[in-house]
Design a protein around this motif. Structure first.
Motif, PDB file in Angstrom:
ATOM      1  N   ASP A   1      -2.560   3.834   4.341  1.00  0.00           N
ATOM      2  CA  ASP A   1      -3.964   3.597   4.665  1.00  0.00           C
ATOM      3  C   ASP A   1      -4.060   3.200   6.128  1.00  0.00           C
ATOM      4  O   ASP A   1      -3.725   2.075   6.514  1.00  0.00           O
ATOM      5  CB  ASP A   1      -4.532   2.496   3.770  1.00  0.00           C
ATOM      6  CG  ASP A   1      -6.031   2.269   3.979  1.00  0.00           C
ATOM      7  OD1 ASP A   1      -6.598   2.887   4.904  1.00  0.00           O
ATOM      8  OD2 ASP A   1      -6.615   1.466   3.233  1.00  0.00           O
TER       9      ASP A   1
ATOM     10  N   ASN B   1      -6.484   2.455   7.843  1.00  0.00           N
ATOM     11  CA  ASN B   1      -7.440   1.375   8.104  1.00  0.00           C
ATOM     12  C   ASN B   1      -6.775  -0.004   8.086  1.00  0.00           C
ATOM     13  O   ASN B   1      -7.261  -0.933   8.734  1.00  0.00           O
ATOM     14  CB  ASN B   1      -8.576   1.409   7.079  1.00  0.00           C
ATOM     15  CG  ASN B   1      -9.475   2.619   7.275  1.00  0.00           C
ATOM     16  OD1 ASN B   1      -9.777   2.992   8.403  1.00  0.00           O
ATOM     17  ND2 ASN B   1      -9.885   3.245   6.188  1.00  0.00           N
TER      18      ASN B   1
ATOM     19  N   ASP C   1       0.828  -1.212   0.000  1.00  0.00           N
ATOM     20  CA  ASP C   1       0.000   0.000   0.000  1.00  0.00           C
ATOM     21  C   ASP C   1       0.858   1.256   0.000  1.00  0.00           C
ATOM     22  O   ASP C   1       0.555   2.235  -0.695  1.00  0.00           O
ATOM     23  CB  ASP C   1      -0.911  -0.018   1.230  1.00  0.00           C
ATOM     24  CG  ASP C   1      -1.625   1.301   1.447  1.00  0.00           C
ATOM     25  OD1 ASP C   1      -2.491   1.647   0.623  1.00  0.00           O
ATOM     26  OD2 ASP C   1      -1.299   2.001   2.428  1.00  0.00           O
TER      27      ASP C   1
ATOM     28  N   ASP D   1      -2.057  11.454   5.990  1.00  0.00           N
ATOM     29  CA  ASP D   1      -2.843  10.230   5.790  1.00  0.00           C
ATOM     30  C   ASP D   1      -2.783   9.717   4.356  1.00  0.00           C
ATOM     31  O   ASP D   1      -3.189   8.575   4.095  1.00  0.00           O
ATOM     32  CB  ASP D   1      -4.302  10.463   6.184  1.00  0.00           C
ATOM     33  CG  ASP D   1      -4.485  10.577   7.694  1.00  0.00           C
ATOM     34  OD1 ASP D   1      -3.542  10.224   8.425  1.00  0.00           O
ATOM     35  OD2 ASP D   1      -5.559  11.025   8.131  1.00  0.00           O
TER      36      ASP D   1
END
Length: 326
Positions: free
Chosen positions: A225, A227, A30, A221
């Motif tokens: 990620d 999350n 990511d 951010d």
């Protein structure tokens, strides 16, 4: 005044990936395109990008070494277990199992239940088939010693040599299994060191991002990620859509990336055998190179296929291809 540590005192990348090394692969997959794009705009991020490029390569190498050591251990374990199980397995309907043949040889030299028979097989066939695999190895070794001690009966001495050959083959397979276990343990230790270095590089990236984006902190951010750290909700990947097999290069490949896949596993199943994991490919690669030490028995027909994998596990089998080894 509170003595509680700052939230920045804990490296969340390190905490999140402890005992979940495969999650580090998802985080790096990511982050890498994000930091690359951000560094192209903000030159202050180039040091973080360069360090992460290095750490990503080190992580990929460590993960590949571990994945293939694990695949080797699975294969070696299957080979060892199959060798011991072959003692009672008939090769075909018209051929006795090795244990049948051994028992017939003994019966030709000592009546069933006689003192000599009881000496050689004190618990009947269970002498060689009961207990753990290691206990069965010990029983085989003791059995061949009892046979070779029967110097007055050459047929039993010759059988002792046959049992010794079987025992030596099983021990060699057991040693290979143990060697792969050592390789797995060493690879896990090495990977853990790289994981910590990757976590430190990711933590530094965030810190540098906070400086670069000090006037627009929300942009921090965009570097990763959050999350994935808070709730890694990724599901298992989809199975590969197609499979091609190149026997000249021992390569299995797919043409279209499967959804959610970060790597691919190469599998095979031989006649009468169980599915066997052969190797795991490099992260992002659409093909898997099968190690040269994995052999195919001439004339046997094999099914070969790929399975996708990510930090949540492996998919079901992709399309299978059938190939007869020349």
């Amino acid at each position: 005044m509170s003595d509680a540590p700052s939230k920045y005192a804990e490296n969340q990348f390190d905490t999140a990936t402890q005992d979940n090394a495969s999650l580090m692969s998802e985080i790096l997959a990511d982050v890498m395109p994000r930091i690359t794009a951000a560094a192209a705009i903000h030159s202050e991020l180039i040091p973080a990008r360069d360090l992460l490029v290095s750490m990503n390569a080190a992580w990929d190498a460590a993960e590949t070494v571990l994945a293939n050591a694990e695949a080797g251990q699975i294969g070696a374990t299957a080979a060892f277990e199959n060798k011991l199980l072959s003692l009672t397995r008939k090769p075909d309907p018209d051929t006795n199992s090795p244990l049948d043949t051994w028992d017939i040889t003994i019966a030709g030299q000592a009546a069933y239940g006689s003192p000599l028979y009881k000496t050689l097989l004190p618990h009947g066939r269970e002498t060689l088939t009961a207990g753990t695999y290691l206990q069965r190895l010990d029983a085989l070794n003791a059995f061949r010693l009892r046979l070779t001690a029967q110097v007055a009966k050459p047929a039993l001495v010759a059988l002792g040599a046959t049992v010794l050959a079987f025992y030596n083959q099983a021990v060699a397979l057991r040693n290979t299994q143990n060697d792969f276990k050592t390789d797995v343990d060493n690879a896990r230790t090495d990977q853990e060191g790289v994981r910590k270095l990757c976590a430190a590089a990711l933590y530094g990236m965030v810190g540098l991002g906070q400086w670069v984006f000090r006037n627009t902190p929300a942009l921090v951010d965009t570097l990763y990620d959050v999350n994935i750290l808070r709730d890694p909700a990724q599901t298992k990947p989809a199975a590969p859509a197609d499979t091609s097999w190149n026997p000249a290069t021992l390569t299995l490949a797919t043409t279209v990336p499967a959804s959610g896949a970060t790597r691919y596993e190469a599998w095979r199943q031989g006649p009468g055998g169980t599915p066997e994991l052969l190797a795991v490919g490099e992260r992002g690669a659409l093909s898997v190179q099968i190690p040269a030490n994995i052999t195919f028995d001439a004339g046997d027909t094999y099914q070969l296929w790929l399975q996708s994998r990510n930090s949540r596990g492996s998919s079901g089998p992709g399309p299978k291809t059938t190939w007869q080894a020349p």
